[in-house]
Design a protein around this motif. Structure first.
Motif, PDB file in Angstrom:
ATOM      1  N   ILE A  25       1.031  -1.110   0.077  1.00 12.73           N
ATOM      2  CA  ILE A  25       0.012   0.007  -0.098  1.00 12.73           C
ATOM      3  C   ILE A  25       0.874   1.377   0.069  1.00 12.73           C
ATOM      4  CG2 ILE A  25      -1.833   1.182   1.268  1.00 12.73           C
ATOM      5  CD1 ILE A  25      -2.689  -1.260   2.556  1.00 12.73           C
ATOM      6  N   LEU A  26       0.700   2.062  -0.923  1.00 18.15           N
ATOM      7  CA  LEU A  26       1.332   3.272  -0.778  1.00 18.15           C
ATOM      8  C   LEU A  26       0.459   4.349  -0.420  1.00 18.15           C
ATOM      9  CD1 LEU A  26       3.447   5.428  -1.994  1.00 18.15           C
ATOM     10  CD2 LEU A  26       2.328   5.679  -4.073  1.00 18.15           C
ATOM     11  N   ILE A  27       0.873   5.091   0.937  1.00 19.32           N
ATOM     12  CA  ILE A  27      -0.019   6.138   1.433  1.00 19.32           C
ATOM     13  C   ILE A  27       0.510   7.618   1.198  1.00 19.32           C
ATOM     14  CG2 ILE A  27      -0.554   6.614   3.899  1.00 19.32           C
ATOM     15  CD1 ILE A  27      -0.006   3.750   4.811  1.00 19.32           C
ATOM     16  N   VAL A  28      -0.205   8.301   0.704  1.00 18.38           N
ATOM     17  CA  VAL A  28      -0.049   9.677   0.517  1.00 18.38           C
ATOM     18  C   VAL A  28      -0.828  10.397   1.424  1.00 18.38           C
ATOM     19  CG1 VAL A  28       0.070  11.782  -1.283  1.00 18.38           C
ATOM     20  CG2 VAL A  28       0.543   9.256  -1.922  1.00 18.38           C
ATOM     21  N   SER A  29      -0.179  11.219   2.697  1.00 19.63           N
ATOM     22  CA  SER A  29      -1.066  11.943   3.549  1.00 19.63           C
ATOM     23  C   SER A  29      -0.296  13.210   3.885  1.00 19.63           C
ATOM     24  CB  SER A  29      -0.709  11.152   4.818  1.00 19.63           C
ATOM     25  OG  SER A  29       0.476  11.064   5.347  1.00 19.63           O
TER      26      SER A  29
ATOM     27  N   SER B 291     -14.113  16.315   3.905  1.00 15.15           N
ATOM     28  CA  SER B 291     -15.318  15.560   4.736  1.00 15.15           C
ATOM     29  C   SER B 291     -15.649  14.394   4.484  1.00 15.15           C
ATOM     30  CB  SER B 291     -16.509  16.568   4.490  1.00 15.15           C
ATOM     31  OG  SER B 291     -16.884  16.459   3.249  1.00 15.15           O
ATOM     32  N   SER B 292     -16.247  13.518   5.447  1.00 17.55           N
ATOM     33  CA  SER B 292     -16.643  11.994   5.405  1.00 17.55           C
ATOM     34  C   SER B 292     -17.696  11.887   4.236  1.00 17.55           C
ATOM     35  CB  SER B 292     -17.352  11.806   6.301  1.00 17.55           C
ATOM     36  OG  SER B 292     -16.443  11.730   7.560  1.00 17.55           O
ATOM     37  N   SER B 293     -18.650  12.951   3.711  1.00 19.94           N
ATOM     38  CA  SER B 293     -19.566  12.633   2.509  1.00 19.94           C
ATOM     39  C   SER B 293     -18.935  13.103   1.235  1.00 19.94           C
ATOM     40  CB  SER B 293     -20.516  13.887   2.816  1.00 19.94           C
ATOM     41  OG  SER B 293     -19.996  15.183   2.860  1.00 19.94           O
ATOM     42  N   ASP B 294     -17.811  13.674   1.246  1.00 27.53           N
ATOM     43  CA  ASP B 294     -16.971  13.806   0.030  1.00 27.53           C
ATOM     44  C   ASP B 294     -15.968  12.728  -0.416  1.00 27.53           C
ATOM     45  OD1 ASP B 294     -18.649  15.838  -0.431  1.00 27.53           O
ATOM     46  OD2 ASP B 294     -17.133  17.355   0.423  1.00 27.53           O
TER      47      ASP B 294
ATOM     48  N   GLU C  98      -9.438   7.267  -0.125  1.00 26.27           N
ATOM     49  CA  GLU C  98      -9.299   8.546   0.594  1.00 26.27           C
ATOM     50  C   GLU C  98      -9.730   8.023   2.014  1.00 26.27           C
ATOM     51  OE1 GLU C  98      -8.358  11.459   2.968  1.00 26.27           O
ATOM     52  OE2 GLU C  98     -10.432  10.956   2.852  1.00 26.27           O
ATOM     53  N   THR C  99      -8.713   7.851   3.056  1.00 24.97           N
ATOM     54  CA  THR C  99      -8.963   7.556   4.487  1.00 24.97           C
ATOM     55  C   THR C  99      -8.782   8.201   5.390  1.00 24.97           C
ATOM     56  OG1 THR C  99      -7.177   6.133   4.621  1.00 24.97           O
ATOM     57  CG2 THR C  99      -8.910   5.148   3.734  1.00 24.97           C
TER      58      THR C  99
ATOM     59  N   THR D 184      -5.667  15.028   4.543  1.00 23.28           N
ATOM     60  CA  THR D 184      -6.041  13.731   3.623  1.00 23.28           C
ATOM     61  C   THR D 184      -5.185  12.554   3.857  1.00 23.28           C
ATOM     62  OG1 THR D 184      -4.644  14.841   1.788  1.00 23.28           O
ATOM     63  CG2 THR D 184      -7.092  15.564   2.060  1.00 23.28           C
ATOM     64  N   ARG D 185      -5.636  11.568   3.673  1.00 26.10           N
ATOM     65  CA  ARG D 185      -4.913  10.335   3.661  1.00 26.10           C
ATOM     66  C   ARG D 185      -5.273   9.423   2.282  1.00 26.10           C
ATOM     67  NH1 ARG D 185      -1.861   6.760   7.255  1.00 26.10           N
ATOM     68  NH2 ARG D 185      -2.336   4.573   6.749  1.00 26.10           N
ATOM     69  N   PHE D 186      -4.540   9.418   1.319  1.00 27.54           N
ATOM     70  CA  PHE D 186      -4.932   8.471   0.135  1.00 27.54           C
ATOM     71  C   PHE D 186      -3.945   7.349   0.312  1.00 27.54           C
ATOM     72  CE2 PHE D 186      -5.785  12.972  -1.441  1.00 27.54           C
ATOM     73  CZ  PHE D 186      -6.772  12.769  -2.175  1.00 27.54           C
ATOM     74  N   GLU D 187      -4.801   6.097   0.085  1.00 25.35           N
ATOM     75  CA  GLU D 187      -4.004   4.957   0.168  1.00 25.35           C
ATOM     76  C   GLU D 187      -4.297   4.414  -1.285  1.00 25.35           C
ATOM     77  OE1 GLU D 187      -5.738   2.650   3.355  1.00 25.35           O
ATOM     78  OE2 GLU D 187      -5.065   3.847   4.818  1.00 25.35           O
TER      79      GLU D 187
END
Length: 645
Positions: free
Chosen positions: A569-573, A580-583, A616-617, A624-627
Motif C-alpha cells: 500500500i502506497l500512503i500519501v498523507s 469531509s466524510s460525505s465527499d 481516501e481514508t 487527507t490520506r490517500f491509500e
C-alpha cells in the motif's frame, strides 16, 4: 536396426530395436557375469581346497614318517642297553673306590677302562643335585644345566633318588648335534647321577643312516611345490650355530640358507606347539613351520625331542592353475556372450518387426492417405493396436474435415474482423486528428474571446455587477481551457503498455515542476517500483497539486509504504484541512470539485488500467490520506541504493 523407407524409427536418439537390444544385453550380461563369476569362484575354491587338502595329507604323512623314523631306532636302543648296564655298574664302583668324592675321580682313565664294553667312542658325565653336568670327559657339555628343561630335570631327580638304571632313546646332542645313546645310574649317596653317552654319529655316517634327510628327500619328490624342507629339534634353541642342530645337513636335497626370523619362529612353535604360516608374496612362497610331537615312550628324554619341520612351498603352480582357469572362464564367457548377442538380435528383430510395419502404415496415413488400411500382424496385443489405430484414423479423418470447414469459416470471420479493425483504426485516426484540430481551433477561439474580453472590460461602463459577470466569464474560459487540456491528456491514457516506474524518481521530478513553497514533500518509498501506465507521473502530480490547492495551510506531504506478504500500500498523507466524510468518494467523480473536477478522476482512471485501487481514508480536519492498493505482481523493490534527490 530396421528402417522404414530409409528412415529409422527413433525413441529419442536411437531406435526402438536398439533400446530393446540394449536392455536385453544389459540383463544378459549381468546374468552371464554372475554365473561365470560364481563358476570361477567355485572352481578356484576347489583348486585351493584340493591343494590345501593335498598339503594337509602330505604333512600328516610327514609327521607320521618322522615319528616312525624315531621309533625305528629302538633296535639300536635295545642293542646297547646291556653294555651300558655293565659299564654303569663299573662306573659306580669307581665312585665308591674314590670314597664318593667325584672330584678325585680320573674320568679319562675310567672312560678308557669301561670303553672296552663298546665298539664306539663314549663319554662319561657326572650330574650334580642341581641338574648340571659338573664333571665330564666331553668338555663341551661341562656346565650344561638341565634345569631349563623342567620335565627332564624332574626325571633326573627321580633317577638320583632311586636305585635303578635308566635308559634313554637315541637323541641328538644339545651342543654339536651328534646322535647319542645315553644311560643313567644314581650314586649310592644320591648326590650325583653317573651318565654314559655313546657317540653313534660316526656309525650312522658309516652305515649311511640319515633318517631326516631321507624323509626330506622323499617329501620333496612326492610334492613338486616344495622348495626346501628342514627338520629341527629343540637343540636348535641352544645351538650356537643353527646348522649344527640339523642332522645330516649335507645330505638334505636343498642348499641351506639363512632365513630372517627363523630362530624366533622356531622358538614360537616349540613354545606354543602350534603350526606357524609365513607368507612372502614377493617371492611367491609360503613357509610353514609344522610342529611334530614326539611319541610318548619310557625313555628319560621322552617329550623333550619333538620336532619342527620348516617347509617352504612355492605358490607359482597354484597361481598358474588359477590363471589358466581364469583364461578358460573368460574364453567360455566370450563364446556365450557372442551366442547370446546373436539370439538377442534375432529376438529384437522378431519383436520390433510388427511395430515397424504399423509405423510404416501410420506414416502413409500421416502423408495424407487416410484410406490406407493398417496391415495385419501377429499377436493379440498388436491386433488390438491395429484396430484402435484404424478407429483413430477414421475419427481423425472426420475431425480433419470438420476442422477444415471451421478453418474456412474462421478465415472468413478473421478477414472480416481484420477489415473492421482496419476501418476502426482509420476511424480512430480520423477522430484523433479531428479532436486535435478541434482542440486547437477551440483554444484559438478561447484566446480570441479572452483578448476580446480584456478589451471589452476596459470599454464597458463599471457598476456593481460588472466585475462579477466578468469574473464568471473568465472562470468559464479557464474551465473550458482546462477541459480541452484534460481531453488531450485523457486521450493518451491506455494507449501505451504499462511499464515499471521508480516512485522516488517521479516524486523528485514532480517537486521540480511544482512550486511547493514552504510545504515539505517527504519521500519514504525507498526503491519501490510500480507497474503502471506511462502517465503514472500525472497521478503523483495530481495528488500533490490537489493538496497544495485545496488543503489549506499544509506543512508537509508524506509518501510512505506499508507491506504485508505480497500486498503493498502506497500512503500519501498531509497535515491540511482534510476532506469531509460525505465527499470521500465524490472527489473521484468527474466534474466534482471547485475547479474542473478532473484531476482525481484522471488519477483513478490511470491507476485502474493496471488494477491499482485508490481510496481516501483521512480524518476531516487532520489532513487527507490517500491509500493506493497495489496487487501482487504490480510492485517490486529494485536492488541498489535509494534514488538521491
Amino acid at each position: 536396426m530396421s528402417g522404414i523407407d530409409g528412415k529409422k524409427l527413433h525413441l529419442g536418439q536411437y531406435s526402438l530395436s536398439y533400446h530393446i537390444m540394449i536392455v536385453l544385453l544389459v540383463i544378459g550380461m549381468i546374468f552371464i557375469s554372475m554365473v561365470f563369476f560364481i563358476l570361477y569362484y567355485q572352481e578356484k575354491h576347489a583348486i585351493q581346497s584340493d591343494y590345501l587338502l593335498s598339503q594337509q595329507y602330505g604333512e600328516e604323512s610327514l609327521i607320521n614318517a618322522v615319528q616312525l623314523a624315531d621309533q625305528s631306532f629302538s633296535f639300536y636302543d635295545n642293542v646297547y642297553n646291556q653294555p651300558l648296564r655293565l659299564a654303569l655298574l663299573r662306573f659306580r664302583e669307581y665312585y665308591n673306590q674314590s670314597h664318593q668324592q667325584a672330584e678325585k675321580m680320573d674320568l679319562f682313565k675310567i672312560r678308557n677302562d669301561i670303553g672296552t664294553f663298546f665298539d664306539l667312542p663314549i663319554d662319561i658325565y657326572i650330574i650334580n643335585a642341581s641338574g648340571a653336568i659338573e664333571y665330564s670327559t666331553f668338555d663341551t657339555d661341562i656346565g650344561l644345566n638341565f634345569s631349563s628343561y623342567p620335565k627332564f630335570s624332574e626325571k633326573l631327580r627321580k633317577i638320583r633318588d632311586g636305585d635303578t638304571i635308566a635308559y634313554d632313546a637315541i637323541v641328538t646332542g644339545t651342543k654339536l648335534g651328534e646322535e647319542r645313546k645315553y644311560a643313567y645310574i644314581p650314586t649310592p649317596d644320591h648326590r650325583y647321577i653317573l651318565e654314559i653317552g655313546i657317540n653313534l654319529d660316526e656309525f650312522f655316517r658309516k652305515e649311511g643312516i640319515s633318517k631326516y634327510p631321507r624323509l626330506a628327500m622323499w617329501y620333496s619328490k612326492t610334492r613338486n611345490d616344495v622348495k626346501s624342507l628342514w627338520i629341527f629339534d629343540r637343540t636348535v634353541l641352544s645351538a650356537p650355530d643353527i646348522r649344527t642342530s640339523i642332522q645330516g645337513i649335507e645330505v638334505y636335497p636343498a642348499v641351506f640358507s639363512e632365513v630372517e626370523g627363523r630362530k624366533e619362529h622356531l622358538k614360537q612353535v616349540f613354545h606354543t606347539k602350534e603350526n606357524l604360516l609365513i607368507e612372502d608374496p614377493s617371492s611367491e612362497t609360503i613357509t610353514k613351520y609344522l610342529y611334530i610331537p614326539q611319541l610318548s615312550s619310557s625313555s628319560v628324554s621322552s617329550g623333550l625331542f619333538d620336532k619342527v619341520a620348516e617347509i617352504t612351498y612355492t605358490t607359482t603352480q597354484i597361481r598358474e592353475r588359477e590363471n589358466s582357469l581364469l583364461g578358460k572362464i573368460i574364453l567360455l564367457a566370450v563364446i556365450v556372450i557372442l551366442v547370446f548377442l546373436m539370439i538377442v538380435v534375432a529376438i529384437t528383430r522378431y519383436i520390433t518387426r510388427p511395430v515397424y510395419q504399423i509405423v510404416e502404415d501410420i506414416e502413409k496415413i500421416a502423408d495424407g492417405n487416410y484410406d490406407h488400411q493398417i496391415r495385419r500382424t501377429k499377436g493379440f496385443e498388436f491386433r488390438r493396436l491395429e484396430s484402435s489405430i484404424q478407429k483413430l484414423v477414421l475419427r481423425l479423418k472426420e475431425d480433419i474435415i470438420s476442422i477444415k470447414q471451421k478453418s474456412n469459416e474462421l478465415d472468413k470471420e478473421l478477414n472480416q474482423r481484420l477489415s473492421a479493425e482496419e476501418s476502426l483504426k482509420a476511424a480512430n485516426y480520423k477522430l484523433s486528428l479531428l479532436s486535435s484540430i478541434t482542440r486547437h481551433d477551440i483554444l484559438n477561439q478561447i484566446s480570441v474571446v479572452s483578448s476580446g474580453l480584456d478589451i471589452l472590460e476596459d470599454d464597458v461602463p463599471r457598476n456593481e455587477e460588472t466585475p462579477h459577470y466578468f469574473s464568471l466569464i473568465r472562470d468559464a474560459i479557464s474551465n473550458i481551457h482546462e477541459m480541452i487540456l484534460f481531453s488531450r491528456i485523457y486521450e493518451e491514457v491506455g494507449v501505451y503498455k504499462p511499464a515499471w516506474q521508480n516512485l522516488s524518481k517521479i516524486i523528485i521530478e514532480t517537486k521540480k515542476s511544482l512550486n511547493t513553497g514552504s510545504c515539505k514533500v517527504i519521500d519514504n518509498t525507498g526503491n519501490l517500483e510500480i507497474l503502471a501506465d506511462p502517465m503514472f507521473d500525472r497521478v503523483i502530480f495530481n495528488l500533490i497539486e490537489n493538496v497544495l490547492r485545496h488543503g489549506g495551510k499544509v506543512n508537509q506531504i508524506s509518501f510512505d509504504v506499508s507491506m504485508s506478504g505480497d500486498k503493498c500500500i502506497l500512503i500519501v498523507s498531509d497535515d491540511g484541512i482534510g476532506i469531509s466524510s460525505s465527499d470521500k468518494e465524490k472527489i473521484f467523480d468527474r466534474g466534482f470539485g471547485k475547479n474542473t473536477g478532473l484531476g482525481l478522476f484522471l488519477t483513478r482512471e490511470i491507476l485502474s488500467l493496471t488494477g491499482i485501487l485508490i481510496t481516501e481514508t483521512g480524518r476531516p480536519g487532520f489532513g487527507t490520506r490517500f491509500e493506493i492498493y497495489m496487487p501482487p505482481g504490480k510492485w517490486r523493490i529494485s536492488p541498489g541504493d535509494a534514488v538521491p534527490e
